[in-house]
Design a protein around this motif. Structure first.
Motif, PDB file in Angstrom:
ATOM      1  N   UNK A   8       0.836  -1.206   0.000  1.00 22.28           N
ATOM      2  CA  UNK A   8       0.000   0.000   0.000  1.00 22.28           C
ATOM      3  C   UNK A   8       0.869   1.254   0.000  1.00 22.28           C
ATOM      4  N   UNK A  82     -12.039   4.972  -6.949  1.00 22.24           N
ATOM      5  CA  UNK A  82     -13.343   4.698  -6.374  1.00 22.24           C
ATOM      6  C   UNK A  82     -14.289   4.086  -7.415  1.00 22.24           C
ATOM      7  N   UNK A  89     -16.260  -4.665  -6.907  1.00 25.13           N
ATOM      8  CA  UNK A  89     -17.247  -5.206  -5.966  1.00 25.13           C
ATOM      9  C   UNK A  89     -18.301  -6.067  -6.639  1.00 25.13           C
TER      10      UNK A  89
ATOM     11  N   UNK B  13      -4.839  -0.306  -7.919  1.00 18.85           N
ATOM     12  CA  UNK B  13      -5.448  -1.608  -7.647  1.00 18.85           C
ATOM     13  C   UNK B  13      -5.026  -2.114  -6.260  1.00 18.85           C
ATOM     14  N   UNK B  15      -4.479  -0.306  -3.648  1.00 20.38           N
ATOM     15  CA  UNK B  15      -5.319   0.401  -2.666  1.00 20.38           C
ATOM     16  C   UNK B  15      -6.672  -0.303  -2.536  1.00 20.38           C
ATOM     17  N   UNK B  16      -7.250  -0.661  -3.678  1.00 18.99           N
ATOM     18  CA  UNK B  16      -8.548  -1.345  -3.664  1.00 18.99           C
ATOM     19  C   UNK B  16      -8.434  -2.711  -2.974  1.00 18.99           C
ATOM     20  N   UNK B  18      -6.184  -3.822  -0.786  1.00 17.06           N
ATOM     21  CA  UNK B  18      -5.917  -3.737   0.656  1.00 17.06           C
ATOM     22  C   UNK B  18      -7.204  -3.394   1.387  1.00 17.06           C
ATOM     23  N   UNK B  20     -10.280  -4.132   0.513  1.00 11.19           N
ATOM     24  CA  UNK B  20     -11.172  -5.298   0.544  1.00 11.19           C
ATOM     25  C   UNK B  20     -10.635  -6.419   1.428  1.00 11.19           C
ATOM     26  N   UNK B  27     -17.623  -4.631   2.435  1.00  9.16           N
ATOM     27  CA  UNK B  27     -17.106  -3.431   1.767  1.00  9.16           C
ATOM     28  C   UNK B  27     -17.122  -2.186   2.640  1.00  9.16           C
ATOM     29  N   UNK B  37      -5.742  -2.130   9.549  1.00  7.11           N
ATOM     30  CA  UNK B  37      -5.215  -1.757   8.225  1.00  7.11           C
ATOM     31  C   UNK B  37      -4.108  -0.710   8.362  1.00  7.11           C
ATOM     32  N   UNK B  70     -15.390   2.721   0.930  1.00 10.32           N
ATOM     33  CA  UNK B  70     -14.195   2.940   0.115  1.00 10.32           C
ATOM     34  C   UNK B  70     -13.954   4.412  -0.183  1.00 10.32           C
ATOM     35  N   UNK B  71     -15.020   5.151  -0.441  1.00 10.36           N
ATOM     36  CA  UNK B  71     -14.850   6.583  -0.755  1.00 10.36           C
ATOM     37  C   UNK B  71     -14.271   7.333   0.448  1.00 10.36           C
ATOM     38  N   UNK B  73     -12.401   5.882   2.751  1.00  7.50           N
ATOM     39  CA  UNK B  73     -11.026   5.379   2.896  1.00  7.50           C
ATOM     40  C   UNK B  73     -10.073   6.082   1.932  1.00  7.50           C
ATOM     41  N   UNK B  74     -10.512   6.260   0.693  1.00  2.58           N
ATOM     42  CA  UNK B  74      -9.619   6.872  -0.302  1.00  2.58           C
ATOM     43  C   UNK B  74      -9.329   8.332   0.095  1.00  2.58           C
TER      44      UNK B  74
END
Lengths: 91, 91
Positions: A8, A82, A89, B13, B15-16, B18, B20, B27, B37, B70-71, B73-74
């Motif tokens: 990450x 995003x 998903x 990818x 980031x996505x 990790x 999940x 989610x 995390x 996720x939004x 988190x980002x």
């Protein structure tokens, strides 16, 4: 890069490095630089044509200086990641 | 992973993936999952203690469901990457 960095963290450093590769020392992307970055480094995820690029720069450029700084760039990364995450998903 | 992906795309990818890995199929990250995390995957960049974690979750949790989607988190990734980017610029 750093022996203790997680995947990450390496991913986050990659985002920083790619930005600086295109921005140079001024640390801001002109429209043509943003276009080159997107077309060279994000072509699997998004494609921009010239008319879309104008709108994208206008949307991202929060301080109105017609260039994209790192905070504005990371907003684009967040938006695209995003959107991709939603695709992941569904699988 | 994908043969044509750029380093930047692989970073996105990661980031996505990790997210999940810690969120599972729901989610969303519960507070303890976000803490795990951060402590396992971002320990070179940030450290959170319990009292900071409460504030962080409250700050990130824009829709008030006490979990981090996720939004949200980002947004954290963007904040931390942006802070790191400023350090890179000074060198």
């Amino acid at each position: 890069m750093h022996r203790n960095m997680s995947d990450l963290e390496e991913g986050m450093v990659t985002i920083i490095k790619v930005f600086h590769k295109y921005s140079g020392h001024k640390c801001k992307l002109k429209k043509a630089e943003l276009k080159a970055l997107i077309n060279n480094e994000m072509s699997q995820f998004i494609m921009v044509k010239n008319e879309t690029l104008d709108k994208l720069v206008a949307d991202l450029d929060q301080n109105g200086d017609l260039e994209i700084d790192f905070k504005e760039f990371i907003t684009l990364i967040a938006m695209v990641t995003s959107a991709c995450s939603e695709l992941f998903q569904t699988t």
